[in-house]
Design a protein around this motif. Structure first.
Motif, short mmCIF file in Angstrom:
data_model
loop_
_atom_site.label_atom_id
_atom_site.label_comp_id
_atom_site.label_asym_id
_atom_site.label_seq_id
_atom_site.Cartn_x
_atom_site.Cartn_y
_atom_site.Cartn_z
N TRP A 21 0.85 -1.19 0.00
CA TRP A 21 0.00 0.00 0.00
C TRP A 21 0.89 1.25 0.00
O TRP A 21 2.00 1.23 0.53
N PRO A 22 0.42 2.32 -0.60
CA PRO A 22 1.27 3.50 -0.78
C PRO A 22 1.39 4.38 0.44
O PRO A 22 2.28 5.23 0.50
N THR A 23 0.51 4.23 1.42
CA THR A 23 0.55 5.12 2.56
C THR A 23 1.75 4.84 3.44
O THR A 23 2.12 3.68 3.65
N PRO A 24 2.39 5.86 3.99
CA PRO A 24 3.52 5.64 4.90
C PRO A 24 3.02 5.15 6.24
O PRO A 24 1.83 5.18 6.55
N GLY A 25 3.95 4.67 7.04
CA GLY A 25 3.59 4.22 8.38
C GLY A 25 4.25 2.91 8.71
O GLY A 25 5.05 2.37 7.94
N PRO A 26 3.94 2.35 9.87
CA PRO A 26 4.60 1.12 10.33
C PRO A 26 4.25 -0.07 9.45
O PRO A 26 3.13 -0.17 8.93
N PHE A 27 5.21 -0.95 9.29
CA PHE A 27 5.01 -2.17 8.51
C PHE A 27 5.82 -3.28 9.17
O PHE A 27 6.96 -3.06 9.60
#
Length: 494
Positions: free
Chosen positions: A92-98
């Motif tokens: 997915w293109p959204t930033p954030g924790p992965f």
């Protein structure tokens, strides 16, 4: 712990190659490793320093280099996974924790995740947000998550296991999680797959999922209380009472079902949120202890150990005994600690002593089973310290430590575990038993610490002796009974 920044070298550069494309990988490689032929040696030295820092979070006093090696190896195994890679999702293109390489929650939710939360709470918060992001994007809290988007491949192993981890993070009041957001996903997740049958029939099979989902409701109620939704707390707590439908009151064991890597006996001694009612269902404390004694083989003839390549007949005969497998698999992790809810910490001390001293070593057979993402190694770290996390309940059971003295860095707060009367334990030798416990100089009669007590650090002084004492017999770990009137239907006879 996977992803780190330039000050915490780790696996991020490799992650970018897999996740975010070649160009970003090249940029990361130069930024984090630097140009030129010396970059590999510099990165290796920096990574070594970081691992020394992590492994230094648990220090023990022991004259045995072998035992020190076992502990260091177990701690290393406990901190390898999961891989945390912020802003690196390829899906997915959204930033954030992965997070990925989470194979699987079934292996790690009882022991590894509580250890991660204790030693590196900031990483626990990062993982909590990563799990919620997965639920946001894919519609479910995963039982396992690898570098493969889509249906949860591990759903047969268990249900609602992320809920236990989230409940502990919530109860500790660690900052950085939006608990209203978490509550939505935790609540929705309980209605998926096995959860739908749980609601419509009052039970689901494999019956271990009934216990998972019931406890998932209890853990979700913890979060609902945090956000102040008392109506939802009452509704969830009533649904959490469905665990009792999984048990047959005629023998106190789980009802007949199918099983994942186990059987009726080793699944029957899980640490529930209402162990007092569980013990009553089994016929009371004495009856429950007799069941555990049978499972652990107290008073029975020694079991013939299988050879290096046992045949089907030999294995079938062993399974038919319905006995403890020496921590061979995850369902056995909690069983030795069930005795404590029946006022028999002496039995816990004996079983844990034998497992710690005889099932973990430096040579062939140095692990009792598949370590499974550090699940068994984390059990060893906790048990050797004289502690055991009750996952999802923000509790740590107390037992005789295997070290004269130990020190933990609990999220930056020092916690020392010291002893009096300590005798160096040996394989096949006698267990030691707790005679007294003092927490920061004050007597502690109850056989557990709360999560808040452990996480603020301090000094635990454990008095030990060769014989069982009265300590831990009168005060039991807490239980939370369900409110009267569960909304679940009665299950049909199976």
């Amino acid at each position: 712990m996977g992803r780190t920044d330039a000050r915490r070298p780790g696996r991020r550069a490799a992650v970018r190659v897999l996740a975010a494309g070649v160009e970003q990988a090249r940029e990361s490689l130069e930024r984090e490793c630097g140009p030129g032929p010396r970059s590999f040696d510099e990165r290796r030295a920096a990574t070594r320093d970081v691992w020394r820092e992590h492994l230094g979070k648990v220090a023990v006093d022991t004259p045995s280099s072998d035992k020190q090696q076992v502990l260091a190896t177990a701690l290393y195994h406990s901190l390898i996974k999961p891989c945390l890679a912020v802003d690196e999702s390829p899906f997915w293109p959204t930033p954030g924790p992965f997070a990925f390489d989470l194979s699987t929650m079934w292996d790690i939710y009882r022991t590894h995740l509580p250890l991660m939360t204790a030693l590196v709470p900031d990483k626990a918060v990062e993982l909590a947000n990563a799990l919620l992001q997965i639920a946001e994007e894919e519609g479910n809290l995963p039982i396992g998550y690898r570098m493969a988007r889509g249906a949860d491949r591990f759903s047969r192993q268990g249900s609602a296991l992320a809920h236990t981890f989230l409940a502990d993070v919530c109860a500790l009041e660690l900052p950085g999680v939006d608990w209203d957001w978490a509550l939505v996903h935790m609540h929705d997740d309980l209605r998926r797959t096995y959860g739908e049958e749980y609601l419509t029939k009052g039970i689901t099979h494999p019956v271990s999922h009934t216990l998972d989902i019931a406890f998932g409701y209890w853990c979700t109620a913890v979060v609902a209380a945090r956000v102040g939704d008392r109506t939802l707390v009452d509704q969830l707590s009533a649904l959490a009472g469905g665990w009792s439908r999984a048990f047959d009151p005629r023998d106190g064991l789980l009802v007949d079902s199918t099983w994942y890597e186990g059987g009726k006996w080793n699944y029957s001694f899980r640490l529930l949120h209402d162990m007092a009612s569980r013990i009553t269902l089994a016929g009371g404390g004495d009856a429950f202890v007799r069941m555990l004694d049978r499972f652990f083989g107290f008073g029975a003839d020694p079991v013939k150990q299988p050879g290096h390549a046992p045949g089907i007949d030999e294995m079938t005969a062993g399974y038919a005994l319905h006995r403890f497998e020496g921590l061979n698999n995850e369902p056995d992790m909690e069983a030795p600690w069930s005795y404590m809810y029946a006022g028999r910490p002496d039995r816990t001390a004996q079983v844990v002593h034998d497992v710690v001293q005889q099932q973990f070593g430096t040579g062939r057979g140095g692990l009792p089973g598949n370590d499974d993402s550090g699940g068994l190694s984390s059990w060893y770290v906790w048990a050797s310290l004289g502690l055991f996390p009750v996952a999802g309940q923000n509790l740590f059971l107390l037992n005789a430590p295997a070290w004269r003295e130990a020190r933990l860095d609990v999220g930056g707060a020092p916690l020392s575990i010291e002893t009096t009367g300590f005798v160096e334990p040996e394989p096949g030798g006698p267990a030691q038993h707790v005679q007294s416990v003092h927490l920061d100089g004050e007597p502690l009669d109850r056989p557990y610490l709360t999560g808040a007590e452990l996480h603020r650090g301090g000094r635990v002084l454990v008095g030990l002796g060769p014989e069982p004492s009265g300590w831990g017999r009168r005060h039991r770990p807490p239980s939370t009974p369900a409110p009267a009137g569960s909304s679940l239907p009665r299950p049909a006879t199976r």
